[in-house]
Design a protein around this motif. Sequence first.
Motif, PDB file in Angstrom:
ATOM      1  N   VAL A  18       0.845  -1.198   0.000  1.00  0.00           N
ATOM      2  CA  VAL A  18       0.000   0.000   0.000  1.00  0.00           C
ATOM      3  C   VAL A  18       0.881   1.249   0.000  1.00  0.00           C
ATOM      4  O   VAL A  18       0.614   2.201  -0.731  1.00  0.00           O
ATOM      5  N   ASP A  21       2.355   1.630  -3.524  1.00  0.00           N
ATOM      6  CA  ASP A  21       1.301   2.018  -4.471  1.00  0.00           C
ATOM      7  C   ASP A  21       0.847   3.454  -4.227  1.00  0.00           C
ATOM      8  O   ASP A  21       0.623   4.211  -5.171  1.00  0.00           O
ATOM      9  N   LEU A  22       0.717   3.819  -2.966  1.00  0.00           N
ATOM     10  CA  LEU A  22       0.273   5.175  -2.626  1.00  0.00           C
ATOM     11  C   LEU A  22       1.306   6.216  -3.075  1.00  0.00           C
ATOM     12  O   LEU A  22       0.945   7.263  -3.612  1.00  0.00           O
ATOM     13  N   ARG A  25       0.824   6.667  -6.759  1.00  0.00           N
ATOM     14  CA  ARG A  25      -0.423   7.400  -7.058  1.00  0.00           C
ATOM     15  C   ARG A  25      -0.266   8.890  -6.734  1.00  0.00           C
ATOM     16  O   ARG A  25      -0.759   9.738  -7.476  1.00  0.00           O
ATOM     17  N   THR A  83      -6.636   3.702  -3.299  1.00  0.00           N
ATOM     18  CA  THR A  83      -5.389   2.960  -3.505  1.00  0.00           C
ATOM     19  C   THR A  83      -5.669   1.482  -3.256  1.00  0.00           C
ATOM     20  O   THR A  83      -6.303   1.130  -2.258  1.00  0.00           O
TER      21      THR A  83
END
Length: 181
Positions: A18, A21-22, A25, A83
Amino acid sequence: MAKRWYVIHTYSGYENKVKVDLEHRIETFGLENAVVDIKIPTEEVTEIKEGGKRESKSSKVFPGYVLVRMELDDNSWAVVRNTPGVTGFVGIDGKPAPLSRDDFNKIMRRVSPQKGAPVAHRTATDLEAGQSVRVVSGPLADFDGIISEVMPDAGKVKVMLMIFGRETPVELTLDQVATIS
């Protein structure tokens, strides 16, 4: 609007994914000024393995949670909330609630204590009350007994040993005992 620390809930075991990925993003959506920091609180845990071997490892303080410092608006909320692996923000009635400065400081002191402060080490063990063990070191080596109490924070166990025909409670360190199969 001020940047505050928020807690997001993730699938357990996906905290690192996470975070990565965050970060991607945030960069993709150009929110570097709105979401400024992401932390996964960890602490050092000493595990006592079979035969009294000590093994240190990093363990998540709050599995399934990630701390995010951000300026909360509709755009930043949507990017974080959507996310993959994020199940939502911690808050009341679906509204994200920021951490107080005191709560954040307590969490971070547990993770990285200030200079000069004692480091709180947690010890994990699979020993349980009622388990048969053998003392493997110290003056009571080769005695067998039953665990009556496990004190993982202190790194000790209380074992009932038969000494001179009487059951005697003895406090030993976790590395002084081994389970009997």
